[in-house]
Design a protein around this motif. Sequence first.
Motif, mmCIF file in Angstrom:
data_model
loop_
_atom_site.group_PDB
_atom_site.id
_atom_site.type_symbol
_atom_site.label_atom_id
_atom_site.label_comp_id
_atom_site.label_asym_id
_atom_site.label_seq_id
_atom_site.Cartn_x
_atom_site.Cartn_y
_atom_site.Cartn_z
ATOM 1 N N LYS A 3 0.814 -1.212 0.000
ATOM 2 C CA LYS A 3 0.000 0.000 0.000
ATOM 3 C C LYS A 3 0.852 1.268 0.000
ATOM 4 C CE LYS A 3 -3.895 -2.260 2.272
ATOM 5 N NZ LYS A 3 -4.787 -2.302 3.469
ATOM 6 N N GLY A 4 2.148 1.098 -0.126
ATOM 7 C CA GLY A 4 3.043 2.239 -0.216
ATOM 8 C C GLY A 4 3.449 2.799 1.132
ATOM 9 N N LEU A 5 4.330 3.797 1.084
ATOM 10 C CA LEU A 5 4.808 4.491 2.276
ATOM 11 C C LEU A 5 4.667 5.990 2.057
ATOM 12 C CD1 LEU A 5 8.187 2.593 2.877
ATOM 13 C CD2 LEU A 5 5.991 2.161 4.012
ATOM 14 N N ASP A 6 4.497 6.735 3.151
ATOM 15 C CA ASP A 6 4.487 8.182 2.995
ATOM 16 C C ASP A 6 5.919 8.711 3.012
ATOM 17 O OD1 ASP A 6 5.351 8.633 5.681
ATOM 18 O OD2 ASP A 6 3.281 8.657 6.410
ATOM 19 N N HIS A 7 6.063 10.005 2.756
ATOM 20 C CA HIS A 7 7.396 10.584 2.597
ATOM 21 C C HIS A 7 8.237 10.481 3.865
ATOM 22 C CE1 HIS A 7 4.836 13.852 4.162
ATOM 23 N NE2 HIS A 7 5.932 14.307 4.734
ATOM 24 N N ARG A 8 7.593 10.521 5.029
ATOM 25 C CA ARG A 8 8.355 10.466 6.276
ATOM 26 C C ARG A 8 8.856 9.047 6.544
ATOM 27 N NH1 ARG A 8 7.317 14.217 11.487
ATOM 28 N NH2 ARG A 8 7.435 15.682 9.760
ATOM 29 N N GLU A 9 7.994 8.068 6.319
ATOM 30 C CA GLU A 9 8.408 6.673 6.503
ATOM 31 C C GLU A 9 9.531 6.312 5.535
ATOM 32 O OE1 GLU A 9 4.001 4.917 7.770
ATOM 33 O OE2 GLU A 9 4.531 5.229 5.654
ATOM 34 N N ALA A 10 9.357 6.686 4.272
ATOM 35 C CA ALA A 10 10.378 6.356 3.275
ATOM 36 C C ALA A 10 11.692 7.061 3.573
ATOM 37 C CB ALA A 10 9.877 6.725 1.886
#
Length: 473
Positions: free
Chosen positions: A46-53
């Motif tokens: 489901k993807g990652l947001d910019h902070r997680e990535a």
Amino acid sequence: MYNAASLKAEEFISDGEIQETLAYADANRDNTELIDRIIAKAKERKGLDHREASVLLACEIPEKIREIYALAEQIKKDYYGNRIVLFAPLYLSNYCVNGCVYCPYHAKNKHIARKKLTQDEIRQEVIALQDMGHKRLAIEAGEDPVNNPIEYILESIKTIYRIKHKNGAIRRVNVNIAATTVENYRKLKEAEIGTYILFQETYHKKSYEQLHPTGPKHDYAYHTEAMDRAMEGGIDDVGLGVLFGLEMYRYEFAGLLMHAEHLEAVHGVGPHTISVPRVKRADDIDPSAFDNGISDDVFAKICALIRISVPYTGMIISTRESQSVREKVLPLGVSQISGGSRTSVGGYVTPETEEDVTSAQFDVSDQRTLDEIIHWLIRLDYIPSFCTACYREGRTGDRFMSLCKNMQILNCCHPNALMTLKEYLEDYAGEETRKLGLKLIERELETIPNPKVRRIAGEHIHDIATGKRDFRF
């Protein structure tokens, strides 16, 4: 103030949010408990947001990086299979009024050869590309309202689509031109373009303004908000990208993902493609003048993290990169590459020599012919694809994303890839490439899950050998 759903550039690409994200990533780069949770989330597809990535990008723990790479490779297979789509750039004109300091087209460069193709010259370039086997082009032009008005771009698109030479035809024209108005995007939509591509170059506003000191591209907000205007104008598929090497790569990476999140939040559809070019040597441009260059290892890590963060997007690597670099990142998420490219204006009919005054935008690192690249991909067990079916069947925007996110590639794109590869083998391939490709097609047909699709694809592949063309699911 950060707001992913805002239509203001400095709110959906918030410098404060990026700075906080980078600080958070630094603080947690060795936090294995958090890193494991983020990787576990990525495994849900489901993807990652910019902070997680960004935490994963900051992480330098070798076993975690290996886990990220393995996951990126699996997600790429799940969404795109082992297909690699081929395209070529077509440079129409290098006249430009902007002052971009990293581009040899900048207005103050007086020793580059300025060229603009006539419609007859475009026809000859397209025939040369068709004779290679290309079916998909990305047209490029500098920003110059006098020499390259929207009317010139539209006329050129019509010319390209009209040309039928032997068994050749350009079935999809993607467009990479400067940010423009909603009205002009509507005109591009009416001209039946594929994807509208616009690189941000850098998301750091102060650096952006310094790198673009003069010309209409100096306007950071107008440029950054272009994709919203394109979608308002009816263009379903847009392609993002930054030019790595201009600004700190971690800043750019966070901004790139924030832009993808913004498109999802506002339009319900993220970027159709993400490109990851790096600054390269060109006339009047020395890449060492920019002190933010990234190593091949960091580049590979960025590619892997884009794939797990935005699993549905197509990822593009051009001939800016060498064969070895492209081979390194292909399994990590890349789904499109260029082949046999020329970045000079008119370069397919008349390739430039070292004695010529160049008109090229940048030096090409991978200078192999298209057939050599097809042969190489097949050797690596990839399916070279010239497919344009989704665009011509109306599977664009949210319709394509639904297909991709539901991982239905093997029953649709996979057989389309095999059929277009068969066309290439029959019409353009060298003998060794043809032998390898036919074996690949026979082997890959058996991997199509749906028996009906598998049977029909096999029948079409047989028909292609008898002279028929352009089958698609």
